[in-house]
Design an enzyme around this catalytic site. Structure first.
Site, short mmCIF file in Angstrom:
data_model
loop_
_atom_site.label_atom_id
_atom_site.label_comp_id
_atom_site.label_asym_id
_atom_site.label_seq_id
_atom_site.Cartn_x
_atom_site.Cartn_y
_atom_site.Cartn_z
N ALA A 223 0.90 -1.36 0.03
CA ALA A 223 0.00 0.03 0.00
C ALA A 223 0.83 1.00 0.05
O ALA A 223 0.48 2.34 -0.21
CB ALA A 223 -0.94 0.14 1.37
N GLN B 260 0.41 -15.22 1.94
CA GLN B 260 -0.88 -14.30 1.87
C GLN B 260 -2.09 -15.35 1.45
O GLN B 260 -2.95 -15.12 2.09
CB GLN B 260 -0.46 -13.24 1.02
CG GLN B 260 0.35 -12.27 1.63
CD GLN B 260 0.75 -11.02 0.73
OE1 GLN B 260 0.18 -10.68 -0.25
NE2 GLN B 260 1.60 -10.09 1.34
N ASP C 174 -3.58 -4.58 -19.80
CA ASP C 174 -3.35 -5.23 -21.37
C ASP C 174 -4.29 -4.91 -22.33
O ASP C 174 -4.32 -4.45 -23.62
CB ASP C 174 -2.80 -6.67 -21.41
CG ASP C 174 -1.90 -7.10 -20.30
OD1 ASP C 174 -0.70 -6.39 -20.46
OD2 ASP C 174 -1.82 -7.81 -19.57
N HIS D 165 0.07 -12.61 -18.68
CA HIS D 165 0.59 -11.31 -18.67
C HIS D 165 1.89 -11.15 -18.81
O HIS D 165 2.66 -11.07 -17.86
CB HIS D 165 0.11 -10.58 -17.44
CG HIS D 165 0.44 -8.95 -17.07
ND1 HIS D 165 0.26 -8.25 -18.02
CD2 HIS D 165 1.47 -8.49 -16.15
CE1 HIS D 165 0.83 -7.01 -17.47
NE2 HIS D 165 1.59 -7.22 -16.53
P1 NAD Z 1 6.70 -0.72 -5.55
O1 NAD Z 1 7.91 -1.26 -5.54
O2 NAD Z 1 6.54 0.70 -5.70
O3 NAD Z 1 5.62 -1.10 -4.35
C1 NAD Z 1 5.62 -2.50 -3.86
C2 NAD Z 1 5.30 -2.24 -2.39
O4 NAD Z 1 5.02 -3.61 -1.99
C3 NAD Z 1 6.44 -1.91 -1.62
O5 NAD Z 1 6.05 -0.85 -0.99
C4 NAD Z 1 7.07 -2.86 -0.89
O6 NAD Z 1 7.30 -2.66 0.37
C5 NAD Z 1 5.79 -3.70 -0.84
N1 NAD Z 1 5.89 -5.07 -0.66
C6 NAD Z 1 6.76 -6.17 -0.85
N2 NAD Z 1 6.60 -7.16 -0.35
C7 NAD Z 1 5.55 -7.27 0.39
C8 NAD Z 1 4.89 -8.06 1.20
N3 NAD Z 1 4.98 -9.24 1.29
N4 NAD Z 1 3.59 -7.70 1.75
C9 NAD Z 1 3.33 -6.63 1.53
N5 NAD Z 1 3.75 -5.43 0.62
C10 NAD Z 1 4.91 -5.97 0.23
O7 NAD Z 1 6.04 -1.47 -6.73
P2 NAD Z 1 4.64 -1.28 -7.80
O8 NAD Z 1 5.16 -0.20 -9.04
O9 NAD Z 1 3.47 -0.50 -6.80
O10 NAD Z 1 4.25 -2.73 -8.12
C11 NAD Z 1 3.81 -3.88 -7.39
C12 NAD Z 1 3.55 -5.16 -8.39
O11 NAD Z 1 2.75 -4.82 -9.53
C13 NAD Z 1 5.05 -5.46 -8.93
O12 NAD Z 1 4.98 -6.84 -9.19
C14 NAD Z 1 4.63 -4.96 -10.45
O13 NAD Z 1 5.46 -5.63 -11.25
C15 NAD Z 1 3.37 -5.43 -10.58
N6 NAD Z 1 2.66 -4.67 -11.73
C16 NAD Z 1 1.54 -5.50 -12.33
C17 NAD Z 1 0.83 -5.01 -13.46
C18 NAD Z 1 -0.26 -5.97 -14.14
O14 NAD Z 1 -0.60 -5.61 -15.35
N7 NAD Z 1 -0.45 -7.01 -13.56
C19 NAD Z 1 0.91 -3.72 -13.68
C20 NAD Z 1 2.11 -3.05 -12.98
C21 NAD Z 1 2.97 -3.41 -11.86
C1 LMR Z 2 3.06 -3.77 -16.84
O1 LMR Z 2 2.65 -4.57 -17.61
O2 LMR Z 2 3.26 -2.52 -16.88
C2 LMR Z 2 3.59 -4.18 -15.56
O3 LMR Z 2 3.16 -5.73 -15.48
C3 LMR Z 2 4.82 -4.04 -15.07
C4 LMR Z 2 5.95 -4.70 -16.03
O4 LMR Z 2 6.91 -5.20 -15.49
O5 LMR Z 2 5.84 -4.74 -17.14
#
Ligand code: NAD
Ligand code: LMR
Length: 333
Positions: free
Chosen positions: A16, A118, A165, A193
């Site tokens: 968060a 989790q 996507d 993804h």
């Molecule tokens: P970020 O590093 O800014 O934030 C992630 C946060 O998660 C950090 O604050 C960290 O302390 C926290 N964290 C790590 N381990 C944790 C745990 N065990 N429990 C609770 N919190 C925990 O990263 P972000 O940019 O917010 O991205 C988060 C994730 O979302 C990444 O894995 C990223 O690749 C993914 N993502 C997925 C998509 C999608 O389309 N599916 C798109 C964008 C990002």
């Molecule tokens: C995205 O598609 O933007 C996220 O999954 C972040 C990444 O690693 O590409």
């Protein structure tokens, strides 16, 4: 007399204090995800590290300062059992993002184990009606890991996000055709993804006509459009130095809103495969779904026929999902 107010829903968000967290939380609290008449309690999980918990407090202070009428409480914690307690929606963002030059699958070993703990905690303490949305990458396989830990909540409660996507594909087609975004329909993401995903232009429509006919350039659809959508995340990392956050948060809002709202609309969500569209049973593959009750979907099987080209793409993304499942087999309960 005003109608009785709805009871608050509890929304747990992990990671968060991260980038996506910062973008998504105000929008949930503003009612953009679950409805403008739906009060919410936010249950925010971060790693139990002093500096990170402090940053989380800062985020909560800002949410207070937004004075959102629908925000009825916040819980800030480093303990998953507290964060997921009685949660109705669990949005699992917390995990490492990839850096430049990495593929999302490179995160599997590190991030996968987060979803073991989790998944167990959610199964133990979340609401009987809980729904789980995995955003943290690689999201399809992380979702499979979390779902495998659950004994009380069935696998249909666990979905992973491919809406980003879908949104990317819709925007690319609209721009190429020179039409408003709303003219593009039925553009569905199949599979993982990852760059192997298949953004199914063969069944999409633009202004009610087949997209391929309107675009009139098969080479562009196959050789530009597909890789642009598949590698958009990497392009954003290259440009911003950080992975997508505002668009990812927006997609998570869209994912949950579509899944919470009964409608005939068809949207892309990665769900546990029952073998539809040739995906291996038990992998989490993105397919077209329709919401039949709040939080409940059915896979749409009619209207998405695939030619040889499309079937080949789907087979390739399925093979990658099967390979990811093999990589994490020790993490599956
Ligand atoms: P970020 O590093 O800014 O934030 C992630 C946060 O998660 C950090 O604050 C960290 O302390 C926290 N964290 C790590 N381990 C944790 C745990 N065990 N429990 C609770 N919190 C925990 O990263 P972000 O940019 O917010 O991205 C988060 C994730 O979302 C990444 O894995 C990223 O690749 C993914 N993502 C997925 C998509 C999608 O389309 N599916 C798109 C964008 C990002
Ligand atoms: C995205 O598609 O933007 C996220 O999954 C972040 C990444 O690693 O590409």
């Amino acid at each position: 007399m005003s109608p009785a107010e709805k009871a608050p829903l509890r929304v747990a968000v992990t990671g968060a204090a991260g980038q996506i967290g910062y973008s998504i939380l105000p929008r949930i609290a503003a009612g953009e995800m679950l409805g403008k008449d739906q009060p919410v309690i936010l249950q925010l999980l971060e790693i139990p590290v002093e500096a990170v918990q402090k940053a989380l407090e800062g985020v909560a202070m800002e949410l207070d300062d937004c004075a959102f009428p629908l925000l009825r409480g916040m819980v800030l914690t480093g303990d998953p059992n507290v964060a997921f307690k009685d949660a109705d929606w669990c949005i699992l963002v917390g995990s490492k993002p990839r850096g430049p030059g990495m593929e999302r699958a490179d995160l599997l070993k590190d991030n996968g184990k987060i979803f073991v703990g989790q998944g167990k905690a959610i199964d133990e303490v979340a609401s009987d009606d809980a729904r789980v949305v995995v955003v943290g990458n690689p999201c399809n396989t992380n979702c499979m890991i979390a779902a495998s830990q659950a004994k009380r909540l069935g696998p249909e409660r666990f979905t992973a996000m491919t809406r980003l996507d879908q949104n990317r594909a819709q925007a690319q087609l609209a721009q190429k055709a020179g039409v408003a975004l709303t003219e593009v329909d039925d553009i569905i993401i199949f599979g993982n993804h990852s760059p192997t995903m298949f953004a199914d232009f063969t069944n999409a429509t633009i202004s009610g006509k087949p997209a391929a006919e309107v675009i009139g350039d098969d080479a562009w659809l196959q050789n530009d459009f597909l890789p642009t959508v598949g590698k958009r995340g990497a392009a954003i990392i290259a440009a911003r130095g950080l992975s997508s956050a505002a668009s990812a948060a927006n997609a998570a809002i869209d994912h949950v809103r579509s899944l919470h709202t009964v409608s005939d609309d068809i949207h892309s969500i990665a769900v546990r495969s029952d073998g539809s569209y040739g995906f291996d049973e038990g992998v989490w593959a993105s397919v077209p779904v329709r919401t039949t009750a709040p939080g409940t979907y059915e896979v749409v099987r009619e209207g998405f026929d695939h030619d040889e080209f499309a079937a080949g793409k789907i087979a390739a993304t399925n093979a990658e999902l099967v390979e990811e499942r093999e990589t994490v087999k020790e993490m599956l309960a």
